[in-house]
Design an enzyme around this catalytic site. Structure first.
Site, PDB file in Angstrom:
ATOM      1  N   ASP A  36       1.813 -33.201  35.936  1.00  0.00           N
ATOM      2  CA  ASP A  36       0.402 -33.526  36.160  1.00  0.00           C
ATOM      3  C   ASP A  36       0.052 -34.831  35.451  1.00  0.00           C
ATOM      4  OD1 ASP A  36      -2.343 -33.528  36.555  1.00  0.00           O
ATOM      5  OD2 ASP A  36      -2.532 -31.374  36.256  1.00  0.00           O
ATOM      6  N   ASP A  37      -0.341 -35.836  36.217  1.00  0.00           N
ATOM      7  CA  ASP A  37      -0.735 -37.145  35.672  1.00  0.00           C
ATOM      8  C   ASP A  37       0.424 -37.905  35.023  1.00  0.00           C
ATOM      9  OD1 ASP A  37      -3.243 -36.392  36.482  1.00  0.00           O
ATOM     10  OD2 ASP A  37      -4.208 -36.614  34.528  1.00  0.00           O
ATOM     11  N   CYS A  76      -5.594 -34.599  41.715  1.00  0.00           N
ATOM     12  CA  CYS A  76      -4.879 -33.310  41.650  1.00  0.00           C
ATOM     13  C   CYS A  76      -4.858 -32.492  42.927  1.00  0.00           C
ATOM     14  CB  CYS A  76      -5.484 -32.449  40.535  1.00  0.00           C
ATOM     15  SG  CYS A  76      -5.474 -33.211  38.901  1.00  0.00           S
ATOM     16  N   ARG A  80      -1.660 -32.018  45.653  1.00  0.00           N
ATOM     17  CA  ARG A  80      -0.919 -30.759  45.690  1.00  0.00           C
ATOM     18  C   ARG A  80      -0.953 -30.142  47.090  1.00  0.00           C
ATOM     19  NH1 ARG A  80      -0.243 -29.143  40.149  1.00  0.00           N
ATOM     20  NH2 ARG A  80      -0.885 -30.991  38.975  1.00  0.00           N
ATOM     21  N   LYS A 129       0.110 -24.829  37.195  1.00  0.00           N
ATOM     22  CA  LYS A 129      -1.229 -25.187  37.693  1.00  0.00           C
ATOM     23  C   LYS A 129      -1.280 -25.178  39.224  1.00  0.00           C
ATOM     24  CE  LYS A 129      -4.212 -29.238  38.050  1.00  0.00           C
ATOM     25  NZ  LYS A 129      -4.479 -30.595  37.567  1.00  0.00           N
ATOM     26  N   HIS A 131      -4.588 -25.135  41.485  1.00  0.00           N
ATOM     27  CA  HIS A 131      -5.662 -26.083  41.790  1.00  0.00           C
ATOM     28  C   HIS A 131      -5.943 -26.277  43.280  1.00  0.00           C
ATOM     29  CE1 HIS A 131      -7.950 -29.588  39.666  1.00  0.00           C
ATOM     30  NE2 HIS A 131      -8.739 -28.701  40.268  1.00  0.00           N
ATOM     31  N   SER A 154      -7.257 -27.342  36.611  1.00  0.00           N
ATOM     32  CA  SER A 154      -6.875 -28.173  35.469  1.00  0.00           C
ATOM     33  C   SER A 154      -7.315 -27.564  34.145  1.00  0.00           C
ATOM     34  CB  SER A 154      -7.495 -29.569  35.597  1.00  0.00           C
ATOM     35  OG  SER A 154      -6.969 -30.253  36.703  1.00  0.00           O
ATOM     36  N   HIS A 230      -1.340 -34.237  31.705  1.00  0.00           N
ATOM     37  CA  HIS A 230      -2.793 -34.298  31.865  1.00  0.00           C
ATOM     38  C   HIS A 230      -3.442 -33.939  30.525  1.00  0.00           C
ATOM     39  CE1 HIS A 230      -6.790 -33.123  33.265  1.00  0.00           C
ATOM     40  NE2 HIS A 230      -6.491 -33.384  34.526  1.00  0.00           N
ATOM     41  N   ASP A 282       1.964 -35.420  40.406  1.00  0.00           N
ATOM     42  CA  ASP A 282       0.898 -35.340  41.411  1.00  0.00           C
ATOM     43  C   ASP A 282       0.147 -36.655  41.595  1.00  0.00           C
ATOM     44  OD1 ASP A 282      -0.473 -35.289  39.006  1.00  0.00           O
ATOM     45  OD2 ASP A 282      -1.848 -33.684  39.588  1.00  0.00           O
ATOM     46  N   ASN A 283       0.137 -37.513  40.585  1.00  0.00           N
ATOM     47  CA  ASN A 283      -0.521 -38.821  40.695  1.00  0.00           C
ATOM     48  C   ASN A 283      -0.219 -39.618  39.437  1.00  0.00           C
ATOM     49  OD1 ASN A 283      -3.182 -36.664  40.340  1.00  0.00           O
ATOM     50  ND2 ASN A 283      -2.751 -38.063  38.662  1.00  0.00           N
ATOM     51  N   LYS A 303      -4.639 -43.183  38.014  1.00  0.00           N
ATOM     52  CA  LYS A 303      -5.188 -41.999  38.671  1.00  0.00           C
ATOM     53  C   LYS A 303      -6.575 -42.262  39.250  1.00  0.00           C
ATOM     54  CE  LYS A 303      -6.640 -37.252  37.565  1.00  0.00           C
ATOM     55  NZ  LYS A 303      -6.567 -36.167  36.575  1.00  0.00           N
TER      56      LYS A 303
END
Length: 379
Positions: A36-37, A76, A80, A129, A131, A154, A230, A282-283, A303
């Protein structure tokens, strides 16, 4: 004569069962580890220094490092959705990160990698996660996953500040509910502070190892979606203060350890050569958070933007004997392309509904030097 016929039928039954089992075991396992991130430049294979990453390095050395892999959107929930369904998220009416009280979610009419593989006899699990919907019937178990253990959105969507202190209920984020940890569809615990947060990477890793161990003799799909790096960042006691780059570095080192535990488990049960391992994000990094955010590796912005720093992310794909070890590929690929590519590798049927992803199986296995994608549409 009767006994002979029965014996022949019995032996024929054994033969058919053996053939079916052998065919079942020939299908490759699939593991997707989605950070994540995590920015393009956050690990050693992509240029990071000061944070030891022996297991990310091993995955790159034993597999393919993609240098032009992008997410379909730099946020996010849409990202996903794109990964799991093979569709541009805006077509699915997902264009932003869903909050705990969101009235929208991923539609139950969409098929996911998990639902496609489940039809083919795979055992499927999701950890971490989600989301894409915080309540039934929009939890992972409604989208092809046999089991789920993790958080619904998140981990900064809770009544706690990024410094770990409780927020006043008069503030916007202070009105968020406690962050639940869900098993299947039931809340089994709460993540209430940074100490709890620091345990998540280890907990999800332990459960991932247990899942592989329990299903080593049958094809499986594991989607491990780590909540970090994240913010808010937190590492377990074993990794606090271990890096040169503060808590961010500690978190990356723990995620590297997690990747290592997965690979060691595959080795232990001799599953490495029959497992497609995909490690991505994811980003890009959430640059607003300074030294608690990662690196784009020099690309513009991060992001939440359509610049390269927002959508271009690391992606390592390892499949020993099928994907050339130590290879590097610069062809444009998007996370929507994972579903049709995995479907091709596993001989699973594609979704009934239209998807936007493209099959990259020939490129990844060296049968062609050019990928099928020429453009990425960002809305």
């Amino acid at each position: 004569m009767r006994k002979t016929s029965l014996s022949l039928l019995f032996l024929l039954g054994i033969s058919l069962n053996t053939d079916a089992q052998q065919k079942k075991n020939e299908r490759p396992n699939v593991i997707i580890i989605n950070m994540d991130d995590m920015g393009y430049g956050d690990t050693e294979p992509y240029g990071m220094t000061g944070i030891p990453a022996p297991n990310f390095n091993r995955a790159a050395t034993e597999g393919m490092r993609l240098t032009h892999f992008n997410t379909a959107q730099a946020v996010c929930s849409p990202s996903r959705a794109a990964l799991l369904t093979g569709c541009y998220p805006n077509r699915l009416s997902l264009a932003h990160a869903l909050n705990p009280e969101a009235k929208t979610a991923l539609s139950n009419s969409e098929e996911t990698i998990a639902s496609l593989l489940k039809k083919e006899g795979y055992k499927t699990a999701m950890l971490g996660k989600w989301h894409l919907g915080s309540k039934a019937p929009f939890l992972p178990t409604y989208f092809g996953f046999d089991s789920f253990y993790g958080i619904p959105y998140s981990h900064d969507m809770w009544p706690v500040g990024y410094d770990g202190k409780p927020l006043d209920s008069s503030t916007y984020r202070g009105k968020y509910p406690r962050l639940p940890i869900i098993s299947g569809e039931k809340v089994v615990a709460y993540n209430d502070n940074l100490e709890d947060q620091g345990k998540l990477t280890g907990t999800f890793t332990k459960k991932a190892v247990e899942f592989i161990t329990d299903h080593q003799k049958e094809p499986f799909f594991l989607y491990l979606a780590h909540p970090m790096p994240h913010v808010p960042l937190a590492a377990s006691k074993a990794f606090k203060g271990k890096s040169e780059l503060g808590v961010f570095g500690d978190v990356i080192m723990e995620l590297d350890w997690s990747v290592g535990e997965i690979m060691k488990t595959l080795d232990r049960y001799k599953l490495s050569e029959n497992t497609i391992l995909i490690i991505t994000s994811d980003n890009g990094p959430w640059l607003n958070f300074g030294d608690h955010a990662g690196s784009t590796g020099g690309f513009r912005e991060g992001k939440g933007t359509a610049w390269d720093g927002g959508t271009r992310v690391p992606c390592l794909i390892r499949w020993p004997g099928k994907i050339a070890a130590g290879s590097v590929n610069s062809q444009l690929m998007v996370n929507t392309d994972l579903l049709p590519t995995i479907a091709a590798f596993t001989k699973a049927k594609l979704p009934v509904h239209k998807i936007d992803g493209m099959d990259f199986s020939a490129l990844l296995t060296g049968k062609t030097a050019k990928g099928p994608r020429e453009v990425l549409l960002l809305l």
